[in-house]
Scaffold this motif. Structure first.
Motif, PDB file in Angstrom:
ATOM      1  N   ALA A   1     -68.041  53.806 -21.219  1.00  0.00           N
ATOM      2  CA  ALA A   1     -68.272  52.561 -22.033  1.00  0.00           C
ATOM      3  C   ALA A   1     -69.623  52.016 -21.553  1.00  0.00           C
ATOM      4  CB  ALA A   1     -66.919  51.523 -21.212  1.00  0.00           C
TER       5      ALA A   1
ATOM      6  N   PRO B  19     -63.317  52.862 -24.240  1.00  0.00           N
ATOM      7  CA  PRO B  19     -64.612  53.942 -23.762  1.00  0.00           C
ATOM      8  C   PRO B  19     -64.535  55.149 -24.729  1.00  0.00           C
ATOM      9  CG  PRO B  19     -62.683  54.271 -22.437  1.00  0.00           C
ATOM     10  CD  PRO B  19     -62.310  53.130 -23.243  1.00  0.00           C
ATOM     11  N   THR B  20     -65.631  55.941 -24.789  1.00  0.00           N
ATOM     12  CA  THR B  20     -65.583  57.132 -25.500  1.00  0.00           C
ATOM     13  C   THR B  20     -65.066  58.222 -24.527  1.00  0.00           C
ATOM     14  OG1 THR B  20     -67.598  56.465 -26.771  1.00  0.00           O
ATOM     15  CG2 THR B  20     -67.148  58.915 -26.342  1.00  0.00           C
TER      16      THR B  20
ATOM     17  N   ASN C 264     -68.467  49.172 -28.297  1.00  0.00           N
ATOM     18  CA  ASN C 264     -68.756  50.446 -27.976  1.00  0.00           C
ATOM     19  C   ASN C 264     -70.076  51.094 -28.515  1.00  0.00           C
ATOM     20  OD1 ASN C 264     -68.976  53.663 -27.959  1.00  0.00           O
ATOM     21  ND2 ASN C 264     -66.892  53.589 -26.903  1.00  0.00           N
TER      22      ASN C 264
END
Lengths: 381, 53
Positions: free
Chosen positions: A379, A311-312, B31
């Motif tokens: 995500a 994830p970011t 992503n």
């Protein structure tokens, strides 16, 4: 309710398989009842042009020009349709007209390939699906035709659909049956985008096509139908939606109500947030770890649900929002630096070069201590 | 605009920061934020260099 028992078929219960109580987990849409809003906790957001925004979980919004509309869970506080407690409300912020040919103002959910692969789209065995949803609108001239579409990941296969809202300020349920696409390339059982489901707010001519019910699937990038209503053309106009369901078959069946916890966990595959005030007590430990030098600590946190991909990460900046607590001392900082890599199940926090010195070997816990202190992991598709 | 993040284990950066909101984006092809970063780079842009130790 005929129930038949024989030596060939076993027990069969014809006529009942579309009744209200059958087939849980039939809905490929996540958060179709708009219950979950981890990011905003019900607050309104205004469209911008930087990144995809999520007024409720799993439903993204887009637009070319900022501040043309707001989006909010339960905007306007109207009574939802029977059986629902939440809806997503879009409200036009200006009289934006005419649309540019390339304008794309939309609400959408991108469904993960793992959850659509069984539909066999792109093959001769493609299954028919039905999209159903409740809508309500105000501020426009009715009856009014609205649009949307289903698309593949590459946005080169499209099935535009039209639906009509007959009257203002009235919830209406709509149903669109879509024959499975036997052509094109569709993402299979992967964590990519299986199907894009678009609801148009205002879509320009270059992305509008003839309804699939008339022309079938198109090898083009269509997000809506030609001449659909531009919700953003009237300041204050609204479009509310809930009960979104995409299911196999040619009939819209009852909405697939899932337990709240289950729906939340489904959402958390794409977004998770942890921080002050989420749960009780308000101060929330975010992770534990240790100092491996006097000025460097590593802290681990495990996600509630394995995320779709790495994830970011983002951390809200709050004065003294986060406390590093170690034996005999603690220090607060304003945001949590993130220097490590992440995985689908673990996040690493570092505190290098921030004034939280300890001793090598000290244990450390990070606590979200002030209102607004939270960390987010995205995500999304 | 993006800025590369220093890899504390040494070697090349494997995370980039989106300067508009401070989000940290891992170099993961699945992503979507990383995909947007790659598109931005493909358009001829260059991220800011990572801080030095």
């Amino acid at each position: 309710m005929p129930i038949v028992l024989n030596g060939t078929d076993g027990i069969t219960q014809a006529d009942q398989f579309n009744s209200d109580s059958t087939f849980g987990f039939k809905n490929r849409i996540i958060n179709g009842a708009m219950m979950i809003d981890q990011r905003n906790a019900g607050a309104s957001i205004t469209n911008d042009t930087t990144n995809t925004q999520f007024p409720v979980d799993r439903f993204g919004i887009w637009g070319q020009v900022a501040s043309k509309y707001t989006a909010q869970q339960n905007a306007g506080s109207v009574t939802p349709p029977a059986g629902f407690t939440n809806y997503l409300g879009i409200t036009s912020s200006s009289a934006y007209t005419p649309l540019g040919a390339n304008d794309l103002y939309m609400v959408a959910q991108q469904i993960e390939g793992f959850n659509t692969a069984d539909l066999n789209w792109g093959t001769a065995n493609a299954k028919t699906v039905t999209l159903s949803f409740w809508v309500r609108s105000s501020g426009l001239t009715y009856p009014a035709t609205f649009g949307g579409s289903l698309q593949n990941s590459a946005v080169n296969r499209s099935y535009p659909f039209a639906y009509t809202i007959s009257a203002a300020n009235t919830w209406e349920q709509k149903s669109i049956t879509i024959p499975g696409d036997i052509s094109g390339t569709w993402v299979g059982a992967t964590n990519g985008i299986g199907i894009r489901v678009w609801f148009a707010l205002g879509v320009g001519t270059n992305y509008s096509g003839t309804a699939g019910a008339v022309a079938g699937w198109a090898g083009a990038d269509y997000r809506s139908v030609t001449s659909a209503t531009n919700v953003l053309a009237t300041n204050g106009a609204t479009l509310y939606i809930t009960g979104v369901q995409l299911e196999v078959g040619s009939t819209a069946t009852s909405f697939d109500y899932r337990p709240y916890t289950t729906e939340l966990q489904l959402c958390q595959r794409y977004f998770q947030t942890y921080g002050y005030g989420i749960g009780s007590p308000n101060e929330v430990p975010l992770g534990t770890g240790y100092y491996f030098t006097s000025v460097e600590a590593i802290v681990l946190a495990y996600f509630s649900v394995t995320m779709r991909t790495k994830p970011t990460y983002s951390s809200a900046t709050v004065t003294n929002g986060y406390r590093y607590s170690r034996p005999g001392a603690s220090t607060t900082i304003n945001s949590l630096p993130y220097y490590g890599t992440s995985s689908q199940s673990i996040a690493f926090f570092g505190d290098i070069n921030v004034p939280v010195a300890g001793s090598a070997g000290n244990a450390v816990v990070i606590i979200a201590e002030q209102p607004g202190a939270r960390v987010n992991f995205s995500a999304e598709l | 605009m993006y800025k590369l993040m220093r890899n504390i284990y040494g070697g090349a950066s494997n995370v980039v920061t989106r300067t508009t909101d401070g989000a940290c984006i891992p170099f993961d092809p699945d992503n979507t934020d990383y995909q947007a970063y790659l598109k931005w780079v493909a358009e001829g842009n260059t991220p800011l260099p990572a801080d030095t130790p």
